[in-house]
Motif scaffolding. Structure first.
Motif, PDB file in Angstrom:
ATOM      1  N   MET A   1       8.298 -25.525 -63.159  1.00  0.00           N
ATOM      2  CA  MET A   1       8.818 -25.211 -62.596  1.00  0.00           C
ATOM      3  C   MET A   1       9.838 -24.356 -62.359  1.00  0.00           C
ATOM      4  O   MET A   1      10.917 -24.855 -61.967  1.00  0.00           O
ATOM      5  CB  MET A   1       7.810 -25.517 -61.490  1.00  0.00           C
ATOM      6  N   SER A   2       9.886 -22.857 -62.530  1.00  0.00           N
ATOM      7  CA  SER A   2      11.192 -22.387 -62.057  1.00  0.00           C
ATOM      8  C   SER A   2      11.386 -21.891 -60.351  1.00  0.00           C
ATOM      9  O   SER A   2      10.262 -22.413 -59.573  1.00  0.00           O
ATOM     10  CB  SER A   2      11.080 -20.623 -63.067  1.00  0.00           C
ATOM     11  N   PHE A   3      12.578 -21.599 -60.604  1.00  0.00           N
ATOM     12  CA  PHE A   3      13.016 -21.676 -58.898  1.00  0.00           C
ATOM     13  C   PHE A   3      12.194 -20.770 -58.289  1.00  0.00           C
ATOM     14  O   PHE A   3      11.630 -20.886 -57.492  1.00  0.00           O
ATOM     15  CB  PHE A   3      14.479 -21.705 -59.429  1.00  0.00           C
ATOM     16  N   THR A   4      11.795 -19.482 -59.342  1.00  0.00           N
ATOM     17  CA  THR A   4      11.517 -18.430 -58.661  1.00  0.00           C
ATOM     18  C   THR A   4      10.143 -18.712 -58.174  1.00  0.00           C
ATOM     19  O   THR A   4       9.459 -17.692 -57.495  1.00  0.00           O
ATOM     20  CB  THR A   4      11.855 -17.400 -59.513  1.00  0.00           C
ATOM     21  N   ASP A   5       9.133 -19.591 -58.991  1.00  0.00           N
ATOM     22  CA  ASP A   5       7.457 -20.046 -59.177  1.00  0.00           C
ATOM     23  C   ASP A   5       8.309 -20.891 -57.721  1.00  0.00           C
ATOM     24  O   ASP A   5       6.939 -20.220 -56.965  1.00  0.00           O
ATOM     25  CB  ASP A   5       7.627 -20.701 -59.766  1.00  0.00           C
ATOM     26  N   LYS A   6       9.000 -21.786 -57.392  1.00  0.00           N
ATOM     27  CA  LYS A   6       8.472 -22.822 -56.061  1.00  0.00           C
ATOM     28  C   LYS A   6       9.192 -21.661 -54.982  1.00  0.00           C
ATOM     29  O   LYS A   6       8.425 -21.659 -54.244  1.00  0.00           O
ATOM     30  CB  LYS A   6       9.764 -23.521 -56.818  1.00  0.00           C
ATOM     31  N   VAL A   7      10.379 -20.317 -55.088  1.00  0.00           N
ATOM     32  CA  VAL A   7       9.989 -19.701 -53.604  1.00  0.00           C
ATOM     33  C   VAL A   7       9.213 -18.958 -53.637  1.00  0.00           C
ATOM     34  O   VAL A   7       8.956 -19.029 -52.223  1.00  0.00           O
ATOM     35  CB  VAL A   7      11.564 -19.252 -54.165  1.00  0.00           C
ATOM     36  N   ARG A   8       8.042 -18.527 -54.133  1.00  0.00           N
ATOM     37  CA  ARG A   8       7.195 -18.201 -54.370  1.00  0.00           C
ATOM     38  C   ARG A   8       5.841 -18.832 -53.168  1.00  0.00           C
ATOM     39  O   ARG A   8       5.469 -17.993 -52.822  1.00  0.00           O
ATOM     40  CB  ARG A   8       6.572 -16.789 -55.463  1.00  0.00           C
ATOM     41  N   ASN A   9       5.679 -19.331 -53.395  1.00  0.00           N
ATOM     42  CA  ASN A   9       5.175 -20.712 -53.324  1.00  0.00           C
ATOM     43  C   ASN A   9       5.467 -21.339 -52.196  1.00  0.00           C
ATOM     44  O   ASN A   9       4.059 -21.101 -51.341  1.00  0.00           O
ATOM     45  CB  ASN A   9       4.321 -21.711 -54.027  1.00  0.00           C
ATOM     46  N   LYS A  10       6.487 -21.115 -51.989  1.00  0.00           N
ATOM     47  CA  LYS A  10       6.676 -21.699 -50.161  1.00  0.00           C
ATOM     48  C   LYS A  10       6.682 -20.505 -49.718  1.00  0.00           C
ATOM     49  O   LYS A  10       6.351 -20.733 -48.321  1.00  0.00           O
ATOM     50  CB  LYS A  10       8.628 -22.509 -50.257  1.00  0.00           C
ATOM     51  N   VAL A  11       6.981 -19.858 -49.602  1.00  0.00           N
ATOM     52  CA  VAL A  11       6.659 -18.141 -49.214  1.00  0.00           C
ATOM     53  C   VAL A  11       5.075 -17.872 -48.653  1.00  0.00           C
ATOM     54  O   VAL A  11       4.883 -17.705 -46.910  1.00  0.00           O
ATOM     55  CB  VAL A  11       7.644 -17.193 -49.843  1.00  0.00           C
ATOM     56  N   GLU A  12       4.291 -18.446 -49.022  1.00  0.00           N
ATOM     57  CA  GLU A  12       3.151 -17.672 -49.363  1.00  0.00           C
ATOM     58  C   GLU A  12       2.811 -18.782 -48.447  1.00  0.00           C
ATOM     59  O   GLU A  12       2.164 -18.614 -47.473  1.00  0.00           O
ATOM     60  CB  GLU A  12       2.832 -18.003 -50.683  1.00  0.00           C
ATOM     61  N   GLU A  13       3.497 -19.996 -48.321  1.00  0.00           N
ATOM     62  CA  GLU A  13       2.737 -20.721 -47.818  1.00  0.00           C
ATOM     63  C   GLU A  13       3.455 -21.396 -46.210  1.00  0.00           C
ATOM     64  O   GLU A  13       3.052 -21.215 -44.785  1.00  0.00           O
ATOM     65  CB  GLU A  13       3.856 -22.761 -48.214  1.00  0.00           C
ATOM     66  N   LEU A  14       4.766 -21.173 -46.198  1.00  0.00           N
ATOM     67  CA  LEU A  14       4.999 -20.445 -44.723  1.00  0.00           C
ATOM     68  C   LEU A  14       4.513 -18.952 -43.952  1.00  0.00           C
ATOM     69  O   LEU A  14       4.239 -19.154 -42.797  1.00  0.00           O
ATOM     70  CB  LEU A  14       6.923 -19.891 -44.977  1.00  0.00           C
ATOM     71  N   LYS A  15       4.169 -18.023 -44.975  1.00  0.00           N
ATOM     72  CA  LYS A  15       3.788 -17.157 -44.527  1.00  0.00           C
ATOM     73  C   LYS A  15       1.996 -17.478 -44.330  1.00  0.00           C
ATOM     74  O   LYS A  15       1.563 -17.107 -43.011  1.00  0.00           O
ATOM     75  CB  LYS A  15       3.311 -16.102 -45.447  1.00  0.00           C
ATOM     76  N   GLY A  16       1.443 -17.662 -44.675  1.00  0.00           N
ATOM     77  CA  GLY A  16      -0.368 -18.715 -44.731  1.00  0.00           C
ATOM     78  C   GLY A  16       0.469 -19.080 -42.623  1.00  0.00           C
ATOM     79  O   GLY A  16      -0.486 -18.874 -41.733  1.00  0.00           O
TER      80      GLY A  16
END
Length: 64
Positions: A1-16
């Motif tokens: 998993m790339s760092f960018t993917d991890k960040v995007r997923n975490k941002v989506e989780e936080l927004k949710g």
């Protein structure tokens, strides 16, 4: 998993999570449900990325 993917997923989780909390505060069931759905989607993406990482690690172990 790339760092960018991890960040995007975490941002989506936080927004949710923020959507869900805003829905709780305003008693908006639709917003609560959207927030939970966003978080679930982010978790599913993270799980998929972990599976890809595990597959790559197994492949790399046999390539050595």
């Amino acid at each position: 998993m790339s760092f960018t993917d991890k960040v995007r997923n975490k941002v989506e989780e936080l927004k949710g999570g923020a959507k869900e909390k805003a829905g709780d505060a305003t008693d908006d069931e639709q917003l609560q449900a959207e927030g939970r759905a966003d978080q679930t989607g982010a978790h599913a993406k993270q799980a998929g990325e972990h599976v890809k990482d595990a597959g790559r690690d197994i492949k790399n172990a046999f390539d050595k």
